[in-house]
Design a protein around this motif. Structure first.
Motif, PDB file in Angstrom:
ATOM      1  N   ARG A  17       0.798  -1.175  -0.007  1.00  0.00           N
ATOM      2  CA  ARG A  17      -0.114   0.056   0.041  1.00  0.00           C
ATOM      3  C   ARG A  17       0.861   1.199  -0.031  1.00  0.00           C
ATOM      4  NH1 ARG A  17      -1.761   4.000   3.318  1.00  0.00           N
ATOM      5  NH2 ARG A  17      -3.847   4.671   3.046  1.00  0.00           N
ATOM      6  N   ILE A  18       0.438   2.155  -0.944  1.00  0.00           N
ATOM      7  CA  ILE A  18       1.577   3.539  -0.758  1.00  0.00           C
ATOM      8  C   ILE A  18       0.748   4.481   0.208  1.00  0.00           C
ATOM      9  CG2 ILE A  18       1.914   5.456  -2.109  1.00  0.00           C
ATOM     10  CD1 ILE A  18       2.929   2.824  -3.068  1.00  0.00           C
ATOM     11  N   ASN A  19       1.510   4.944   1.138  1.00  0.00           N
ATOM     12  CA  ASN A  19       1.182   5.659   2.249  1.00  0.00           C
ATOM     13  C   ASN A  19       0.992   7.293   1.659  1.00  0.00           C
ATOM     14  OD1 ASN A  19       1.318   3.497   4.149  1.00  0.00           O
ATOM     15  ND2 ASN A  19       3.619   4.106   4.699  1.00  0.00           N
ATOM     16  N   GLY A  20       0.469   8.058   2.581  1.00  0.00           N
ATOM     17  CA  GLY A  20       0.186   9.463   2.638  1.00  0.00           C
ATOM     18  C   GLY A  20       1.784  10.045   2.041  1.00  0.00           C
ATOM     19  N   SER A  21       1.599  11.100   1.308  1.00  0.00           N
ATOM     20  CA  SER A  21       2.901  11.611   1.049  1.00  0.00           C
ATOM     21  C   SER A  21       3.449  12.717   2.028  1.00  0.00           C
ATOM     22  CB  SER A  21       2.372  12.548  -0.298  1.00  0.00           C
ATOM     23  OG  SER A  21       3.772  13.717  -0.553  1.00  0.00           O
ATOM     24  N   ASP A  43      -3.988   9.913   7.132  1.00  0.00           N
ATOM     25  CA  ASP A  43      -3.094   9.117   6.501  1.00  0.00           C
ATOM     26  C   ASP A  43      -1.543   9.913   6.285  1.00  0.00           C
ATOM     27  OD1 ASP A  43      -2.729   7.401   3.157  1.00  0.00           O
ATOM     28  OD2 ASP A  43      -2.199   6.769   5.159  1.00  0.00           O
ATOM     29  N   PRO A 242      -1.736  10.124  -1.647  1.00  0.00           N
ATOM     30  CA  PRO A 242      -0.522   9.280  -1.548  1.00  0.00           C
ATOM     31  C   PRO A 242       0.660   9.592  -2.183  1.00  0.00           C
ATOM     32  CG  PRO A 242      -2.758   8.400  -2.568  1.00  0.00           C
ATOM     33  CD  PRO A 242      -2.771   9.843  -2.674  1.00  0.00           C
ATOM     34  N   ASP A 243       1.948   9.141  -1.688  1.00  0.00           N
ATOM     35  CA  ASP A 243       3.236   9.609  -2.005  1.00  0.00           C
ATOM     36  C   ASP A 243       3.687   8.928  -3.236  1.00  0.00           C
ATOM     37  OD1 ASP A 243       6.034   9.996   0.140  1.00  0.00           O
ATOM     38  OD2 ASP A 243       5.903   9.985  -2.111  1.00  0.00           O
ATOM     39  N   ASN A 265      -3.719   2.239  -3.439  1.00  0.00           N
ATOM     40  CA  ASN A 265      -3.352   3.410  -3.062  1.00  0.00           C
ATOM     41  C   ASN A 265      -2.562   4.430  -3.713  1.00  0.00           C
ATOM     42  OD1 ASN A 265      -4.818   5.570  -1.483  1.00  0.00           O
ATOM     43  ND2 ASN A 265      -2.976   5.605  -0.109  1.00  0.00           N
ATOM     44  N   CYS A 266      -2.380   3.913  -5.003  1.00  0.00           N
ATOM     45  CA  CYS A 266      -1.263   4.552  -6.099  1.00  0.00           C
ATOM     46  C   CYS A 266      -1.640   5.900  -6.746  1.00  0.00           C
ATOM     47  CB  CYS A 266      -0.777   3.434  -6.828  1.00  0.00           C
ATOM     48  SG  CYS A 266       0.533   3.741  -7.747  1.00  0.00           S
ATOM     49  N   ARG A 298      -5.869   7.352  -6.544  1.00  0.00           N
ATOM     50  CA  ARG A 298      -5.930   6.466  -5.572  1.00  0.00           C
ATOM     51  C   ARG A 298      -6.394   4.860  -6.179  1.00  0.00           C
ATOM     52  NH1 ARG A 298      -7.197  10.858  -2.751  1.00  0.00           N
ATOM     53  NH2 ARG A 298      -5.971  11.153  -0.785  1.00  0.00           N
TER      54      ARG A 298
END
Ligand code: EPZ
Length: 449
Positions: A17-21, A43, A242-243, A265-266, A298
């Motif tokens: 999962r891609i985390n918050g940026s 997030d 997302p980051d 979550n990309c 996302r």
């Protein structure tokens, strides 16, 4: 200090999962200074840079509580200004994280004066802030430098005054400079036009949050942003985008190990320049749902390769061009391409600290000024290497994943600034990577028996 010990040659498989940026969350956290109402951010990634920013905001009178206990629920960070008497961002915090500069605009706009230590340079360059200061002076701020601190005051200690400002510098626009001026302009008297604004997705995310707080902003994401000042801003509940840099890093991890990974979550819509280069290299990025049915920031996608990596040309540019923050990761990938690639760094001309370390791992890279020619090799070999800056270190991790043998990466605190539990997440998809204390490894960087 901690090290990463990586046994290369493993294939990866599974889902990340891609985390918050990080680069969205930092100015979003600073924007909480613009209101007396509660702000909730969801997030926000758990990173040392974020914790440093929260420590700084605490000293500036912001009460913060973070929750990320529930499994599969977004982390929640609640912020509320409880004391507006302090306006000094001290050197010992700012020197550890130059992005602290993004409190400059919000405090000045809300409290009428601010003192922020002049951020130092860092491993990737001198990192001036002249454009930040030009932008705030255009809004009427009186700025002096005193004992290494930037001291800024609003005219007559009242509101800033909207105006037109050109934020272009020798390397294009400035991301955090745009964040500072846009944030400050939300509470200025009248209209502000920012010409040559940064177009990065993180600026759009900040604008969206400010608009939800009551700001009047149009044009975010374009080179011209127009802000109509308002008297006050309200609270907000906002989910961090997302980051895109973390996403690009994991895409390179799949590619360099010739693996198939699924990313959730990309933010595919924010990283077309990176996916364009991946496709040119022979790496397939396949969204698993129709774009129209999902938030284009996302998405779920699958990364795969045909096994053969093709050489390409990459030049880093302001968004929507290829991001400088993915340059080192792509250089690591291109070390194994079948031919010569050319990487030109146009944003931070000194951003090549990873070249010497990649060379220690058997790559063939020749730097000429701000351009590096990477001659692909058949195999990289593990070695003790030194992390230097956040993204160079990520490039070394990628190279280590594909190397024959053991790599020890020293000073992984650089990585902890921008990647949450990187070793756990890569291990969860099959990588052999462990965090150890450097005392547990021999002086030349390998593990004691
Ligand atoms: C942001 O830094 C990012 N950091 C950086 O990511 C990223 O590399 C950079 O933007 C470029 O995309 C955060 O968002 C926290 P700039 P920022 O001002 O805003 C020159 C990472 O790894 N410049 O856009 O500080 C500057 O020297 C970090 O996550 C001036 O000349 O970068 C550079 O050459 C590293 N005068 C160029 O502009 C100024 O006043 C772009 O810098 C400001 C900048």
């Amino acid at each position: 200090m901690d090290v990463f010990v990586i046994e290369g040659g493993r294939k990866l498989a599974g889902t990340l999962r891609i985390n918050g940026s990080k680069n969205a969350a930092l100015p979003l956290l600073a924007a909480s200074l613009l209101t007396d109402e509660p702000v909730t951010l969801r997030d926000v990634p758990d990173l040392s840079d974020i914790r440093n920013m929260e420590r700084l905001l605490g000293e500036l009178g912001v009460e913060i509580e973070s929750h990320n206990e529930e499994e599969n629920a977004l982390s929640t960070t609640r912020l509320r200004v409880v004391d507006q008497s302090e306006f000094h961002a001290r050197y010992d915090i700012v020197r550890t994280m130059r992005a602290s500069i993004c409190v400059l605009g919000p405090i000045l706009a809300k409290r009428g004066q601010v003192r922020v230590s002049m951020p130092g340079g860092c491993a990737i360059g001198q990192r001036p802030v002249d454009l930040h200061l030009r932008g705030l002076e255009a809004l009427g701020a009186i700025i002096t430098l005193e004992g290494g601190d930037i001291v800024a005051k609003s005219p007559h200690s009242g509101r800033l005054i909207g105006d037109t400002v050109f934020l272009g510098g020798p390397f294009g626009s400035t991301v955090l400079g745009t964040a500072n001026v846009m944030s400050a302009a939300t509470l200025a008297q009248g209209t502000t036009i920012i010409e040559c604004a940064a177009c990065e997705p993180e600026i759009v995310d900040l604008a969206n949050m400010l608009i939800a707080m009551g700001a009047q902003i149009t044009g975010a994401g374009s080179p011209r942003i127009i802000i109509e000042g308002v008297e006050t801003l309200g609270g907000v509940d906002h989910v961090v985008i997302p980051d895109r840099i973390e996403a690009g890093t994991f895409m390179c991890a799949a590619a360099i190990t010739n693996s198939t990974l699924t990313l959730t979550n990309c933010p595919l819509d924010a990283m077309m320049s990176a996916t364009d280069r991946l496709e040119a290299i022979g790496v397939h990025v396949d969204p698993t749902n129709q774009r129209s049915t999902l938030d284009p920031l996302r998405q779920t996608c699958t990364i795969s390769t045909s096994g053969k990596l093709k050489p390409v040309q990459i030049t880093t540019q302001p968004h929507p061009g290829f991001p400088t923050d993915l340059q080192a990761q792509f250089m690591a990938l291109l070390c194994l391409a079948d031919g010569n690639s050319v990487v030109t760094e146009k944003i931070f001309p000194e951003r090549f600290l990873h070249v010497a370390e990649l060379t220690r791992m058997g790559s063939s890279i020749h730097k000429h000024g701000t351009t590096a020619v990477i001659s692909g090799v058949k195999q990289l070999t593990g070695a003790p290497v030194m992390a230097s800056d956040l993204r160079a270190s990520a490039g070394l991790v990628l190279a280590a994943l594909a190397s024959q043998g053991t790599t020890v990466i020293n000073r992984v605190y650089h990585i902890d600034r921008g990647y949450e539990r990187l070793e756990d997440r890569l291990a969860s998809v099959g990588a052999s990577i462990r965090r150890m204390n450097e005392k547990e490894t021999t002086p030349i960087g390998f593990m004691t028996e």
